[in-house]
Design a protein around this motif. Structure first.
Motif, PDB file in Angstrom:
ATOM      1  N   TRP A  39      97.987  23.555  16.969  1.00 18.05           N
ATOM      2  CA  TRP A  39      99.141  23.761  17.855  1.00 18.05           C
ATOM      3  C   TRP A  39      99.419  25.244  18.078  1.00 18.05           C
ATOM      4  O   TRP A  39      99.959  25.618  19.103  1.00 18.05           O
ATOM      5  N   ASN A  40      99.030  26.081  17.126  1.00 17.67           N
ATOM      6  CA  ASN A  40      99.207  27.532  17.263  1.00 17.67           C
ATOM      7  C   ASN A  40      97.970  28.221  17.830  1.00 17.67           C
ATOM      8  O   ASN A  40      97.925  29.445  17.921  1.00 17.67           O
ATOM      9  N   SER A  41      96.951  27.440  18.180  1.00 17.48           N
ATOM     10  CA  SER A  41      95.702  27.961  18.764  1.00 17.48           C
ATOM     11  C   SER A  41      95.035  28.997  17.858  1.00 17.48           C
ATOM     12  O   SER A  41      94.531  30.025  18.323  1.00 17.48           O
ATOM     13  N   CYS A  42      95.004  28.720  16.560  1.00 22.59           N
ATOM     14  CA  CYS A  42      94.377  29.623  15.594  1.00 22.59           C
ATOM     15  C   CYS A  42      93.005  29.066  15.207  1.00 22.59           C
ATOM     16  O   CYS A  42      92.894  28.193  14.349  1.00 22.59           O
ATOM     17  N   THR A  43      91.976  29.571  15.855  1.00 23.12           N
ATOM     18  CA  THR A  43      90.618  29.065  15.664  1.00 23.12           C
ATOM     19  C   THR A  43      90.174  29.150  14.207  1.00 23.12           C
ATOM     20  O   THR A  43      89.563  28.210  13.680  1.00 23.12           O
ATOM     21  N   PHE A  44      90.467  30.275  13.546  1.00 19.04           N
ATOM     22  CA  PHE A  44      90.061  30.425  12.148  1.00 19.04           C
ATOM     23  C   PHE A  44      90.658  29.318  11.287  1.00 19.04           C
ATOM     24  O   PHE A  44      89.951  28.649  10.533  1.00 19.04           O
ATOM     25  N   CYS A  45      91.965  29.109  11.380  1.00 19.72           N
ATOM     26  CA  CYS A  45      92.627  28.138  10.502  1.00 19.72           C
ATOM     27  C   CYS A  45      92.267  26.696  10.853  1.00 19.72           C
ATOM     28  O   CYS A  45      92.191  25.848   9.960  1.00 19.72           O
TER      29      CYS A  45
ATOM     30  N   THR B 253      98.866  31.092  10.204  1.00 20.22           N
ATOM     31  CA  THR B 253      98.138  31.136  11.480  1.00 20.22           C
ATOM     32  C   THR B 253      98.490  32.382  12.276  1.00 20.22           C
ATOM     33  O   THR B 253      97.616  32.970  12.923  1.00 20.22           O
ATOM     34  N   HIS B 254      99.732  32.807  12.188  1.00 22.84           N
ATOM     35  CA  HIS B 254     100.126  33.995  12.952  1.00 22.84           C
ATOM     36  C   HIS B 254      99.525  35.270  12.364  1.00 22.84           C
ATOM     37  O   HIS B 254      99.082  36.144  13.108  1.00 22.84           O
ATOM     38  N   TYR B 255      99.480  35.374  11.035  1.00 22.12           N
ATOM     39  CA  TYR B 255      98.850  36.598  10.513  1.00 22.12           C
ATOM     40  C   TYR B 255      97.335  36.545  10.669  1.00 22.12           C
ATOM     41  O   TYR B 255      96.692  37.569  10.862  1.00 22.12           O
ATOM     42  N   ALA B 256      96.737  35.356  10.645  1.00 23.09           N
ATOM     43  CA  ALA B 256      95.290  35.258  10.874  1.00 23.09           C
ATOM     44  C   ALA B 256      94.927  35.764  12.271  1.00 23.09           C
ATOM     45  O   ALA B 256      93.954  36.509  12.441  1.00 23.09           O
TER      46      ALA B 256
ATOM     47  N   PHE C 159      91.144  37.603  12.326  1.00 20.76           N
ATOM     48  CA  PHE C 159      90.185  37.078  11.360  1.00 20.76           C
ATOM     49  C   PHE C 159      88.868  36.730  12.040  1.00 20.76           C
ATOM     50  O   PHE C 159      88.845  36.125  13.120  1.00 20.76           O
ATOM     51  N   ALA C 160      87.778  37.093  11.397  1.00 15.19           N
ATOM     52  CA  ALA C 160      86.446  36.728  11.876  1.00 15.19           C
ATOM     53  C   ALA C 160      86.272  35.217  11.761  1.00 15.19           C
ATOM     54  O   ALA C 160      86.783  34.592  10.826  1.00 15.19           O
ATOM     55  N   ILE C 161      85.567  34.626  12.705  1.00 18.75           N
ATOM     56  CA  ILE C 161      85.366  33.180  12.721  1.00 18.75           C
ATOM     57  C   ILE C 161      84.002  32.867  12.111  1.00 18.75           C
ATOM     58  O   ILE C 161      82.957  33.217  12.674  1.00 18.75           O
ATOM     59  N   PRO C 162      83.996  32.224  10.924  1.00 12.28           N
ATOM     60  CA  PRO C 162      82.725  31.848  10.293  1.00 12.28           C
ATOM     61  C   PRO C 162      81.990  30.767  11.095  1.00 12.28           C
ATOM     62  O   PRO C 162      82.573  30.103  11.951  1.00 12.28           O
TER      63      PRO C 162
END
Length: 193
Positions: free
Chosen positions: A76-82, A164-167, A172-175
């Motif tokens: 919902w926060n559009s945080c790809t890493f998380c 998610t906001h701090y990521a 953050f790099a996306i593995p």
């Protein structure tokens, strides 16, 4: 904004730990862990202990369900890493099809009604917090979620709305999927501390 000290480590001790952990695990240490080495006052022992208690402590929700909640908040926060990190952990406790179905549309996914109603509560909490009301909580309780389950779900959403906001802020790099999978195994074994 990518901070060089997060990538390489703030001091000699942090740099050595990042290199050792990366070598032993066979993957680049994810940025979520690197942040803990960067600034203990920002994401240090207190934040780690809080996350550990929420995600691995006693709860009426399984670890997989709590990780799914984290993945949904990230979605919902559009945080790809998380999304990648927490869905990779969630599939270890739930099956991949269920996690993918929830990410596509939890309203039609093959999950329990208490979980579905709790996710609805969390979606409002995440996307439209100003509209969240007692009626949203009552709907989740009416669908079968216990007060303890709803409180735990809200706490998971609270911490992952922060995370998610701090990521994203720290870029953050996306593995790769394989790296997310390996990191998921480490997270299940070692936890969030």
């Amino acid at each position: 904004m990518r901070l060089p000290d997060i990538e390489r480590g703030e001091n000699l001790r942090s740099r050595a730990l990042i290199r050792i952990i990366s070598a032993v695990s066979g993957i680049r240490l994810p940025d979520a862990a690197r942040v803990a080495f960067y600034d203990k006052g920002f994401v240090g022992p207190t934040f780690g202990a809080w996350t550990q208690a929420l995600m691995r402590g006693p709860s009426e929700w399984s670890v997989g369900e709590r990780e799914l909640m984290a993945a949904m908040v990230a979605h919902w926060n559009s945080c790809t890493f998380c999304v990648g990190a927490h869905s990779a952990i969630a599939v270890r406790g739930l099956d991949r099809d269920t996690v993918n179905a929830c990410l596509a549309d939890y309203r039609t996914a093959p999950i329990s009604e208490p979980l579905r109603a709790s996710l609805s509560f969390l979606e409002t909490m995440t996307r439209e917090p100003e509209t969240l009301s007692a009626a949203h909580a009552q709907a989740a309780l009416k669908a079968g979620a216990s007060q303890a389950q709803l409180a735990d779900a809200a706490a998971v959403a609270a911490i992952f709305n922060i995370t998610t906001h701090y990521a994203d802020t720290l870029d953050f790099a996306i593995p790769t999927d394989d790296e997310f999978d390996k990191a998921a195994g480490m997270m299940l074994k070692r936890g969030y501390r």
